[in-house]
Scaffold this motif. Structure first.
Motif, short mmCIF file in Angstrom:
data_model
loop_
_atom_site.label_atom_id
_atom_site.label_comp_id
_atom_site.label_asym_id
_atom_site.label_seq_id
_atom_site.Cartn_x
_atom_site.Cartn_y
_atom_site.Cartn_z
N UNK A 84 -17.08 11.86 -59.73
CA UNK A 84 -15.58 12.41 -59.72
C UNK A 84 -15.03 12.47 -58.55
N UNK A 85 -15.93 12.14 -57.15
CA UNK A 85 -15.27 12.47 -55.94
C UNK A 85 -14.14 11.54 -55.67
N UNK A 86 -14.19 10.42 -56.02
CA UNK A 86 -13.05 9.42 -55.63
C UNK A 86 -11.89 10.02 -56.05
N UNK A 87 -11.83 10.33 -57.31
CA UNK A 87 -10.53 10.95 -58.00
C UNK A 87 -10.02 12.36 -57.42
N UNK A 88 -11.10 13.15 -57.02
CA UNK A 88 -11.00 14.27 -56.33
C UNK A 88 -10.45 14.23 -55.04
N UNK A 89 -10.88 13.29 -54.35
CA UNK A 89 -10.48 13.00 -52.89
C UNK A 89 -9.00 12.58 -53.08
N UNK A 90 -8.42 11.60 -53.61
CA UNK A 90 -7.26 11.05 -53.91
C UNK A 90 -6.24 12.19 -54.27
N UNK A 91 -6.73 12.94 -55.29
CA UNK A 91 -6.00 14.14 -55.83
C UNK A 91 -5.61 15.05 -54.94
N UNK A 92 -6.77 15.39 -54.30
CA UNK A 92 -6.58 16.29 -52.93
C UNK A 92 -5.54 15.97 -51.89
N UNK A 93 -5.51 14.73 -51.74
CA UNK A 93 -4.61 14.22 -50.54
C UNK A 93 -3.25 14.41 -50.87
N UNK A 94 -3.01 14.18 -52.35
CA UNK A 94 -1.83 14.36 -52.84
C UNK A 94 -1.22 15.80 -52.89
N UNK A 95 -2.33 16.60 -53.41
CA UNK A 95 -2.08 17.98 -53.69
C UNK A 95 -1.72 18.65 -52.35
N UNK A 96 -2.42 18.48 -51.18
CA UNK A 96 -1.92 18.79 -49.95
C UNK A 96 -0.56 18.32 -49.52
N UNK A 97 -0.38 16.92 -49.71
CA UNK A 97 0.97 16.57 -49.23
C UNK A 97 2.27 17.10 -49.92
N UNK A 98 1.76 17.36 -51.26
CA UNK A 98 2.87 18.17 -52.22
C UNK A 98 3.33 19.37 -51.74
N UNK A 99 2.13 19.90 -50.93
CA UNK A 99 2.50 21.42 -50.64
C UNK A 99 1.97 22.27 -51.76
N UNK A 100 1.02 21.99 -52.46
CA UNK A 100 0.07 22.74 -53.38
C UNK A 100 -0.97 23.32 -53.21
N UNK A 101 -1.50 23.38 -51.66
CA UNK A 101 -2.75 23.82 -51.16
C UNK A 101 -2.67 24.96 -50.55
#
Ligand code: FAD
Ligand code: SF4
Ligand code: FES
Ligand code: FES
Lengths: 330, 196
Positions: free
Chosen positions: B140-157
């Motif tokens: 699941x890691x590549x998907x988690x990593x890409x999703x996390x990048x977006x999660x952070x830049x969206x301001x949802x972290x």
């Protein structure tokens, strides 16, 4: 997936023409691709409307309402300042729907047209399901029906409509604006989804061949509104039951109430009698609020495995009123 | 706060850039600069690829994996339910299994392969996943990593609870959720400090 051709109409007129000729609109694709994989739909042609200019706009209406372009992505609808300030029930319903990445694809128009999650309907093998194969029967009627309807079902189909945004939009008295070969028309959200009929499960919605949803119009803001979604895990799961509420208050007194329940019928289930009975009651008189809601649930017709939904839905309706009250204590 | 849909202007720029980069790559079809008739293209991790002649059924996920050999994005469920195929489309995270590649003319995709710097320095999110042991089998890691990048830049972290909610579209059958949450929180802090 069966072969199909892909057209990219450049205008709404071209899109409705293609749709009238049998092409299926492709918006976010998050439902349609899965239908094609499962054989629920097998269109020979898709019309990619996802980038039609202007149809993703969110703009104020002259009457104080708000127009949501049908192609606006769910996350963009929820993030819009006017939705954030004026329609918390819609923002919450969207944020509780699907996942962050799905909501970047899924459009608000496509969301309303999603089909039931009934496991027999979505099965890979062919099972009795009047919605998949008219006349084949309904496997859920006496089968695994714990997630199915308690209102408005027939022996032909006991499924529910799973959209969260639709429930919020029903409580907000939204209107769906469509364009079609015979021109434009407006469908109140409460008339968009069709309950199953007695013979076969028939169509899901009142949309006619070739019609494309252009926008969803909201009347004036409902800042005192909230959405409650009850599910088996905290996130990324369909509702067992949900409740959308919008109140107009005079201090702690309810002047006007609008309530809609989700995942209890094949359409968002408004509670007109309860809404009328709630008017004039105090937010602090829980016994009176409960009594106002009770008659609506006397009409519920639970199936063999979903009796739990009746008290759950009643309590959800009561709790959503409480959520609004807490959010706006004087 | 989700970033707004890329303005038409930006999309045009992307398209113009794609066409410019495409020109030397196309041997015969020395197309005159008349943009609209040009072959459909899609930019992936900065490189422009031809979409012409694609079977319309091809999903972005299959195209990335089978045509471009970018096998970072994984096929878990192929129905939008697991997040293993998450990529960025014009900067926004989406499920690549639910997008038809042929609809993406002129757009831009970033996969997990495109996150590290050219010199091999890992993206802060990738580094945080290693530092926090945020995976077991790694599927699941590549998907988690890409999703996390977006999660952070969206301001949802902003908090653990917010990360859990906004990362819920990425399932982990190994249940490394506590470590994933910690990694996202740490990466968000590093990125806020400008260590990106
Ligand atoms: C894993 C998963 C979890 C989900 N969880 C939830 C959830 O919790 N709550 C929830 O509410 N939803 C949920 N969904 C459903 C999701 O929200 C819908 O799939 C999505 O909103 C559909 O929108 P779309 O733009 O992708 O539609 P598409 O797939 O593009 O289209 C769906 C249908 O609508 C038609 N259509 C689309 N736009 C128009 C238009 N403008 N005019 C006429 N016809 C049109 C298409 O022809 C097609 O028939 C989930 C989906 C997945 C895959
Ligand atoms: S409830 Fe409706 S969708 Fe489900 S099996 Fe019965 S007919 Fe099909
Ligand atoms: S493979 Fe796309 S979400 Fe699972
Ligand atoms: S690390 Fe194995 S699925 Fe997440």
């Amino acid at each position: 997936m069966q072969p199909f051709t892909l057209a990219r109409p450049a205008s709404l007129e071209e899109a409705t023409r293609l749709a009238a000729a049998g092409a299926m609109p492709l918006a976010g694709g998050t439902e349609l691709l899965n239908w094609m994989r499962l054989g629920i739909a097998a269109p020979a042609r898709l019309a990619d409307i996802s980038r039609l200019p202007g149809l993703d706009a969110i703009a104020p209406l002259p009457d104080g309402g708000l127009s949501l372009g049908a192609l606006a992505r769910l996350n963009d609808v929820a993030a819009h300042p006017a939705v954030r300030a004026g329609y918390p029930v819609l923002r919450q319903a969207i944020h509780k729907a699907a996942s962050a990445q799905l909501r970047n694809l899924a459009t608000i128009g496509g969301n309303l047209l999603q089909k039931t999650r009934c496991a027999y309907f979505r099965a890979e093998e062919s099972l009795p399901c009047n919605r998949r194969a008219p006349g084949s029967g309904c496997a859920a009627l006496h089968g695994l029906n714990e997630r199915h309807a308690i209102f408005g079902w027939t022996e032909a189909c006991v499924a529910t409509q799973p959209s969260d945004p639709a429930v919020a939009l029903a409580a907000l008295d939204a209107v769906v604006v469509v364009a079609g070969p015979a021109g434009a028309r407006r469908i109140p959200l409460g008339d968009l989804h069709l309950l199953p009929d007695a013979a076969g499960a028939a169509a899901d919605t009142a949309l006619r061949a070739g019609e494309i949803i252009v926008a969803i119009e909201l009347p004036g803001p409902a800042p005192r509104s909230a959405y409650l979604k009850i599910r088996e895990r905290e996130s990324y799961e369909y509702a067992l039951v949900s409740a959308a509420g919008a109140l107009v208050l005079d201090g702690r007194t309810i002047r006007r109430a609008r309530l809609a329940l989700g995942s209890v019928a094949m359409k968002p289930w408004r509670l007109p009698a309860a809404e009328a009975a709630l008017a004039g009651l105090s937010l602090d008189d829980t016994a009176a609020l409960r009594a106002a809601l009770e008659p609506a649930f006397a009409e519920a017709r639970p199936l063999s495995h979903n009796g739990y939904k009746v008290p759950l839905a009643r309590n959800a309706a009561l709790r959503v009123i409480g959520m609004i009250a807490e959010g706006h204590a004087p | 706060m989700t970033p707004m849909d890329p303005a038409p202007l930006r999309r045009d720029l992307v398209r113009a850039a794609s066409l410019a980069a495409l020109a030397p790559a196309l041997p015969v079809a020395a197309q005159p600069a008349a943009a609209p008739a040009a072959a459909p293209t899609l930019r992936v991790n900065g490189a422009v690829h031809d979409l012409a002649g694609l079977d319309p059924r091809t999903t972005l996920l299959d195209w990335l994996r089978e045509r471009l050999d970018l096998t970072g994005a994984k096929k878990g469920c192929n129905e939008g339910a697991c997040g293993a195929c998450t990529v960025l489309l014009d900067g926004r995270r989406v499920n690549a299994c639910l997008v038809l590649a042929a609809t993406l003319d002129g757009r831009s995709v970033t996969t997990v392969e495109g996150l590290a710097r050219a010199d091999g320095t890992l993206h802060p999110v990738q580094q945080a996943f290693i530092d926090h042991d945020a995976f077991q089998c790694g599927y699941c890691t590549p998907g988690q990593v890409v999703s996390a990048v977006a999660c952070i830049t969206e301001g949802h972290a902003g908090s653990e609870a917010e990360i859990r909610e906004w990362m819920s579209g990425n399932l982990c059958r190994c249940a490394a959720y506590p470590q994933i949450t910690a990694a996202v929180q740490d990466a968000a802090a590093r990125m806020a400090r400008g260590e990106a």
